[in-house]
Design a protein around this motif. Structure first.
Motif, PDB file in Angstrom:
ATOM      1  N   PRO A   2      25.613  -3.882 -46.325  1.00 30.33           N
ATOM      2  CA  PRO A   2      26.288  -5.169 -46.461  1.00 30.33           C
ATOM      3  C   PRO A   2      25.516  -6.105 -47.394  1.00 30.33           C
ATOM      4  N   ILE A   3      26.266  -6.757 -48.275  1.00 26.90           N
ATOM      5  CA  ILE A   3      25.690  -7.766 -49.163  1.00 26.90           C
ATOM      6  C   ILE A   3      26.508  -9.034 -48.994  1.00 26.90           C
ATOM      7  N   VAL A   4      25.836 -10.124 -48.680  1.00 28.89           N
ATOM      8  CA  VAL A   4      26.486 -11.415 -48.472  1.00 28.89           C
ATOM      9  C   VAL A   4      25.959 -12.378 -49.528  1.00 28.89           C
ATOM     10  N   THR A   5      26.867 -13.062 -50.229  1.00 29.08           N
ATOM     11  CA  THR A   5      26.471 -14.073 -51.199  1.00 29.08           C
ATOM     12  C   THR A   5      26.961 -15.421 -50.712  1.00 29.08           C
ATOM     13  N   ILE A   6      26.053 -16.385 -50.676  1.00 31.88           N
ATOM     14  CA  ILE A   6      26.374 -17.730 -50.210  1.00 31.88           C
ATOM     15  C   ILE A   6      26.182 -18.691 -51.369  1.00 31.88           C
ATOM     16  N   GLN A   7      27.237 -19.424 -51.698  1.00 34.76           N
ATOM     17  CA  GLN A   7      27.135 -20.465 -52.712  1.00 34.76           C
ATOM     18  C   GLN A   7      27.101 -21.798 -51.988  1.00 34.76           C
ATOM     19  N   GLN A   8      26.109 -22.611 -52.322  1.00 40.38           N
ATOM     20  CA  GLN A   8      25.929 -23.861 -51.591  1.00 40.38           C
ATOM     21  C   GLN A   8      25.096 -24.830 -52.407  1.00 40.38           C
ATOM     22  N   PHE A   9      25.057 -26.064 -51.916  1.00 40.87           N
ATOM     23  CA  PHE A   9      24.119 -27.031 -52.476  1.00 40.87           C
ATOM     24  C   PHE A   9      22.722 -26.622 -52.032  1.00 40.87           C
ATOM     25  N   PRO A  10      21.697 -27.046 -52.735  1.00 38.78           N
ATOM     26  CA  PRO A  10      20.328 -26.687 -52.339  1.00 38.78           C
ATOM     27  C   PRO A  10      20.038 -27.090 -50.889  1.00 38.78           C
ATOM     28  N   ARG A  11      19.391 -26.172 -50.187  1.00 40.86           N
ATOM     29  CA  ARG A  11      19.018 -26.392 -48.786  1.00 40.86           C
ATOM     30  C   ARG A  11      17.544 -26.066 -48.594  1.00 40.86           C
ATOM     31  N   ASP A  12      16.999 -26.548 -47.517  1.00 37.60           N
ATOM     32  CA  ASP A  12      15.619 -26.292 -47.145  1.00 37.60           C
ATOM     33  C   ASP A  12      15.436 -24.803 -46.849  1.00 37.60           C
ATOM     34  N   VAL A  13      14.296 -24.260 -47.204  1.00 38.18           N
ATOM     35  CA  VAL A  13      14.039 -22.827 -46.998  1.00 38.18           C
ATOM     36  C   VAL A  13      14.112 -22.450 -45.518  1.00 38.18           C
ATOM     37  N   GLU A  14      13.750 -23.346 -44.622  1.00 37.37           N
ATOM     38  CA  GLU A  14      13.834 -23.046 -43.185  1.00 37.37           C
ATOM     39  C   GLU A  14      15.291 -22.865 -42.753  1.00 37.37           C
ATOM     40  N   GLN A  15      16.190 -23.672 -43.295  1.00 40.84           N
ATOM     41  CA  GLN A  15      17.607 -23.522 -42.983  1.00 40.84           C
ATOM     42  C   GLN A  15      18.126 -22.188 -43.500  1.00 40.84           C
ATOM     43  N   LYS A  16      17.731 -21.820 -44.712  1.00 41.42           N
ATOM     44  CA  LYS A  16      18.165 -20.544 -45.286  1.00 41.42           C
ATOM     45  C   LYS A  16      17.590 -19.375 -44.494  1.00 41.42           C
ATOM     46  N   ARG A  17      16.365 -19.490 -44.044  1.00 47.07           N
ATOM     47  CA  ARG A  17      15.740 -18.458 -43.226  1.00 47.07           C
ATOM     48  C   ARG A  17      16.545 -18.224 -41.949  1.00 47.07           C
ATOM     49  N   GLU A  18      16.898 -19.318 -41.288  1.00 46.99           N
ATOM     50  CA  GLU A  18      17.662 -19.231 -40.036  1.00 46.99           C
ATOM     51  C   GLU A  18      19.050 -18.654 -40.284  1.00 46.99           C
TER      52      GLU A  18
END
Length: 63
Positions: A2-18
């Motif tokens: 599985p490959i998931v691509t998320i397009q978003q405004f910049p977020r904190d690395v901790e949020q992306k980790r979670e």
């Protein structure tokens, strides 16, 4: 794999980790995928790099 691509405004690395952890857990649960097979790509876009309804994101006002 599985490959998931998320397009978003910049977020904190901790949020992306979670988010990556939760997305991976969902694929493991639903698809019975191995965690190491799940790939998550974050594509971050600044507000001056997109438009909605013909108006640049940086020109939109928050309601």
């Amino acid at each position: 794999m599985p490959i998931v691509t998320i397009q978003q405004f910049p977020r904190d690395v901790e949020q992306k980790r979670e988010l990556a952890k939760r997305i991976t857990a969902a694929f493991v649960e639903v698809y019975e995928a191995k965690p190491e097979s799940v790939q998550v790509f974050f594509s971050e876009v600044e507000s001056e790099d997109w438009a909605k309804g013909g108006v640049m994101g940086c020109d939109l006002t928050s309601n």
